[in-house]
Write a protein that holds these residues in place. Structure first.
Motif, PDB file in Angstrom:
ATOM      1  N   GLY A  22      45.723 -88.984 -36.036  1.00 31.04           N
ATOM      2  CA  GLY A  22      45.647 -89.331 -37.453  1.00 31.04           C
ATOM      3  C   GLY A  22      46.926 -89.973 -37.952  1.00 31.04           C
ATOM      4  N   ALA A  23      48.068 -89.439 -37.505  1.00 30.87           N
ATOM      5  CA  ALA A  23      49.351 -90.021 -37.901  1.00 30.87           C
ATOM      6  C   ALA A  23      49.505 -91.431 -37.368  1.00 30.87           C
ATOM      7  N   ALA A  24      49.119 -91.643 -36.114  1.00 30.26           N
ATOM      8  CA  ALA A  24      49.221 -92.976 -35.525  1.00 30.26           C
ATOM      9  C   ALA A  24      48.324 -93.975 -36.252  1.00 30.26           C
ATOM     10  N   LEU A  25      47.112 -93.533 -36.587  1.00 29.17           N
ATOM     11  CA  LEU A  25      46.172 -94.424 -37.281  1.00 29.17           C
ATOM     12  C   LEU A  25      46.599 -94.702 -38.714  1.00 29.17           C
ATOM     13  N   ALA A  26      47.341 -93.780 -39.310  1.00 34.45           N
ATOM     14  CA  ALA A  26      47.758 -93.957 -40.706  1.00 34.45           C
ATOM     15  C   ALA A  26      48.827 -95.032 -40.859  1.00 34.45           C
ATOM     16  N   TYR A 302      40.856 -92.616 -28.001  1.00 36.17           N
ATOM     17  CA  TYR A 302      41.946 -93.334 -28.654  1.00 36.17           C
ATOM     18  C   TYR A 302      41.620 -94.820 -28.770  1.00 36.17           C
ATOM     19  N   ARG A 303      40.997 -95.376 -27.758  1.00 35.55           N
ATOM     20  CA  ARG A 303      40.627 -96.797 -27.822  1.00 35.55           C
ATOM     21  C   ARG A 303      39.598 -97.030 -28.915  1.00 35.55           C
ATOM     22  N   SER A 327      51.523 -95.874 -27.009  1.00 29.71           N
ATOM     23  CA  SER A 327      52.351 -95.235 -28.026  1.00 29.71           C
ATOM     24  C   SER A 327      51.641 -94.036 -28.649  1.00 29.71           C
ATOM     25  N   ALA A 328      50.383 -94.215 -29.030  1.00 26.82           N
ATOM     26  CA  ALA A 328      49.658 -93.131 -29.698  1.00 26.82           C
ATOM     27  C   ALA A 328      49.459 -91.933 -28.782  1.00 26.82           C
TER      28      ALA A 328
END
Length: 361
Positions: A22-26, A302-303, A327-328
């Motif tokens: 969630g943090a990576a997507l934000a 993740y993809r 990275s994520a």
């Protein structure tokens, strides 16, 4: 915690993935794969030393704290060190310009396998032979990590593949022996090899050391296991890249990073999966198969998230999707796993004050 596993590990893994993904997507994709990655990766070597070499006992005052104060204390130390390391990387590798370029990111990435090599394969040698203080040993490991990283960058990294990019500066390019993707991918792949050795409890080299005690001493022990690591990297590299024609950066994300992710779930979140009570090598084979399944599922998740939320495309020349995934999965999720399992002892899933080791249920 054996009777809580694998349920605790699965629940904890899902919780960490929700938070980290969630943090990576934000974040905007360029920031996630750039500046955020610089900071997060700069933190990992310190986490490795704190969790694997210091075992949560250094600083001693932190280790005596109850949860969640203990976790918060450790979680405050690692980012502080990461800030210093990230700024130093910008100065040394990036020419002092505050930019998250490959000149900065790729050397920081290899600090992780270099630290793990010293901790897992060489068990802190030569610092363990110089001092009995685990604190000083850990500091020595970190200093050696950055010195070795600088040497590897200067000798082996060539950034000519980004010569047409606006950020490229010839004076920052070491013009080393290989396109930088090659040594970086090889070193990252070495991480999954070391972790698989751990799944096998270092079988079969442990038997060799029992028969030849002279080889059981460092640095020979580390060198023998390093040969096994090279073989475990060379096999998939030949199969997927050399003979299979897979793009090297795709191999980095799809095979190396994903497999590291899968093994981490077993070693960190499931505390080595003590519930798989087979003798070696069967235990290692079962756990390796489980790690591959977890890797495939994690990569697909993740993809899907990256493509669905941000519409990121993969492939050359920019490899946006592959870099975002790497990275994520590692820069964001791995530190979160270590922090939650090792520093916070799975608190609040496990009540504060209860041991979090694999021996407690």
């Amino acid at each position: 915690m054996t009777d809580r596993q694998p349920r605790l590990g699965l629940v904890a893994t899902l919780l960490v993935i929700v938070v980290a993904l969630g943090a990576a997507l934000a974040l905007p994709p360029a920031f996630e794969a750039g500046a955020a990655t610089v900071f997060m990766v700069a933190m990992v070597p310190t986490q490795v030393v704190m969790s694997l070499h210091w075992r949560g006992e250094v600083p001693a005052a932190f280790g005596r704290l109850p949860q969640p104060a203990r976790g918060l204390a450790f979680a405050g130390l690692a980012p502080a060190v990461a800030t210093v390391v990230a700024l130093a990387a910008v100065l040394v590798f990036g020419g002092g310009r505050i930019e998250a370029t490959p000149f900065v990111i790729m050397p920081l990435v290899i600090t992780v396998p270099i630290t793990l090599t010293q901790v897992i394969l060489f068990e802190g040698w030569p610092f363990s032979a110089l001092t009995g203080s685990r604190a000083l040993q850990g500091i020595g490991i970190l200093v050696a990590t950055y010195l070795i990283t600088f040497a590897v960058d200067r000798i082996f990294f060539d950034f000519g593949f980004v010569a047409a990019a606006p950020f490229y500066r010839p004076e920052l390019d070491p013009h080393g022996l290989f396109v930088a993707w090659v040594p970086m991918t090889a070193l990252v792949a070495a991480v999954y090899a070391m972790l698989i050795l751990a799944l096998f409890d270092f079988w079969p080299t442990a038997g060799l050391f029992a028969r030849l005690p002279a080889l059981a001493r460092q640095p020979w022990r580390g060198l023998v296991n390093a040969v096994v690591v090279v073989a475990l990297v060379a096999g998939p590299w030949l199969g997927f890249v050399t003979w299979g024609g897979m793009d090297l950066v795709d191999f980095l994300a799809r095979v190396a990073v994903s497999l590291i992710f899968g093994v981490f779930i077993l070693l960190v979140m499931m505390r080595g999966a003590p519930f798989v009570a087979f003798v070696q090598p069967w235990r290692g084979l079962v756990l390796s198969a489980a790690a591959i399944v977890l890797a495939i599922v994690a990569f697909a998740l993740y993809r899907w998230a990256a493509v669905t939320v941000h519409g990121i495309a993969g492939g050359p020349p920019t490899y946006d999707l592959e870099l975002w995934l790497a990275s994520a999965m590692l820069a964001f999720t791995f530190p979160a796993m270590v922090a939650f399992a090792d520093w916070f002892g799975f608190w609040p899933l496990v009540p504060a004050g209860r041991p979090s080791g694999a021996d407690e249920g």
